[in-house]
Design a protein around this motif. Structure first.
Motif, PDB file in Angstrom:
ATOM      1  N   TYR A 101       8.685   9.538   0.141  1.00 17.37           N
ATOM      2  CA  TYR A 101       8.473   9.460  -1.294  1.00 17.37           C
ATOM      3  C   TYR A 101       7.131   8.927  -1.920  1.00 17.37           C
ATOM      4  O   TYR A 101       7.051   7.712  -1.021  1.00 17.37           O
ATOM      5  N   LEU A 102       5.908   9.362  -1.989  1.00 13.76           N
ATOM      6  CA  LEU A 102       4.919   8.999  -2.818  1.00 13.76           C
ATOM      7  C   LEU A 102       4.925   8.647  -3.891  1.00 13.76           C
ATOM      8  O   LEU A 102       4.712   9.668  -4.967  1.00 13.76           O
ATOM      9  N   ARG A 145      13.152   1.087   0.878  1.00 12.90           N
ATOM     10  CA  ARG A 145      12.137   0.543   1.048  1.00 12.90           C
ATOM     11  C   ARG A 145      11.666   0.779   0.679  1.00 12.90           C
ATOM     12  O   ARG A 145      10.574   1.869   0.048  1.00 12.90           O
ATOM     13  N   PHE A 146      10.138   0.320   0.233  1.00 15.27           N
ATOM     14  CA  PHE A 146       8.502   0.295  -1.175  1.00 15.27           C
ATOM     15  C   PHE A 146       7.268  -0.628  -0.545  1.00 15.27           C
ATOM     16  O   PHE A 146       8.247  -1.949   0.718  1.00 15.27           O
ATOM     17  N   VAL A 147       6.098   0.050  -0.004  1.00  8.56           N
ATOM     18  CA  VAL A 147       5.003  -0.996   0.512  1.00  8.56           C
ATOM     19  C   VAL A 147       4.246  -0.652  -0.286  1.00  8.56           C
ATOM     20  O   VAL A 147       4.182   0.903  -0.452  1.00  8.56           O
ATOM     21  N   VAL A 148       3.207  -0.824  -0.623  1.00  8.56           N
ATOM     22  CA  VAL A 148       2.033  -0.212  -1.274  1.00  8.56           C
ATOM     23  C   VAL A 148       0.740  -0.743  -0.347  1.00  8.56           C
ATOM     24  O   VAL A 148       0.843  -1.456  -0.120  1.00  8.56           O
ATOM     25  N   VAL A 149       0.151   0.345  -0.126  1.00  6.43           N
ATOM     26  CA  VAL A 149      -1.208   0.019   0.548  1.00  6.43           C
ATOM     27  C   VAL A 149      -2.064   1.193   0.307  1.00  6.43           C
ATOM     28  O   VAL A 149      -2.158   1.524  -0.300  1.00  6.43           O
ATOM     29  N   GLU A 150      -3.714   1.064   1.034  1.00  5.57           N
ATOM     30  CA  GLU A 150      -4.622   1.492   0.623  1.00  5.57           C
ATOM     31  C   GLU A 150      -4.967   3.028   0.965  1.00  5.57           C
ATOM     32  O   GLU A 150      -4.375   3.331   2.334  1.00  5.57           O
ATOM     33  N   VAL A 151      -5.566   3.848  -0.046  1.00  7.56           N
ATOM     34  CA  VAL A 151      -4.897   5.544   0.481  1.00  7.56           C
ATOM     35  C   VAL A 151      -7.051   5.609   2.100  1.00  7.56           C
ATOM     36  O   VAL A 151      -8.059   5.122   0.995  1.00  7.56           O
ATOM     37  N   HIS A 184      10.443   4.941   1.340  1.00  6.86           N
ATOM     38  CA  HIS A 184      10.856   5.167   2.297  1.00  6.86           C
ATOM     39  C   HIS A 184      12.052   4.594   2.500  1.00  6.86           C
ATOM     40  O   HIS A 184      12.793   3.443   1.881  1.00  6.86           O
ATOM     41  N   LEU A 185      12.768   4.377   3.940  1.00  2.71           N
ATOM     42  CA  LEU A 185      14.380   4.224   4.182  1.00  2.71           C
ATOM     43  C   LEU A 185      14.384   3.237   5.186  1.00  2.71           C
ATOM     44  O   LEU A 185      13.732   3.679   6.474  1.00  2.71           O
TER      45      LEU A 185
END
Length: 168
Positions: free
Chosen positions: A92-93, A55-61, A46-47
């Motif tokens: 972006y995923l 920017r980046f983040v990892v999360v659970e689906v 994301h921006l």
């Protein structure tokens, strides 16, 4: 949340606030190794709201359907990644072997989020108990956990609203 938080809830909340730990999967995703996490996790690019830098983040689906992916913002509407998506709707995923796929962002309202979390709780009761307990402890009470829906599409340069419709 009523009563005192359990040891495990407090520990999970502390671990989720440990920046190096929660950011560790980002390096793997960015180097093409995100597939090792399977389909349960997704990296969201994301921006930044003011910097406009990636920017980046990892999360659970939380929920996955045909051309639809839903994630929970465990730290509510105060999470930086949630606020960035709210401000500019750019995402972006990367999940499984798919990398940097443009996605349309829709922030679900409270009712939609509650319904989605009920489905998640039914499908993953142990995971929900730990997530909810840890988030309630971190919030100091009953945490509001909003959901975000991603569908295929062009990346928007404007913010999204709950009134926008998407095809599922």
């Amino acid at each position: 949340m009523t009563g005192k938080a359990g040891f495990l809830d407090r520990t999970i909340a502390a671990l989720l606030r440990t920046q190096w730990l929660v950011r560790a999967p980002i390096a793997l995703y960015r180097s093409g190794w995100g597939w090792i996490f399977g389909r349960r996790l997704v990296m969201i690019e994301h921006l930044g709201r003011t910097s406009h830098e990636p920017r980046f983040v990892v999360v659970e689906v939380a929920e996955r359907g045909r051309n639809r992916l839903v994630v929970a913002s465990g730290f509510g509407t105060k999470a930086q990644w949630y606020r960035n998506l709210q401000a500019n709707g750019v995402a972006y995923l990367s999940t499984g072997r798919a990398r940097r796929v443009p996605a349309h962002v829709r922030l679900l309202d409270r009712d939609e989020s509650a319904a989605g979390l009920e489905r998640y709780a039914a499908e993953h009761p142990a995971g929900w108990k730990r997530l909810k307990g840890a988030m309630d402890y971190a919030a100091g009470g009953d945490a509001y956990i909003p959901l975000v829906e991603f569908t295929p599409g062009q990346v928007s340069t404007s913010s999204t609203s709950k009134d926008e419709t998407t095809s599922s």
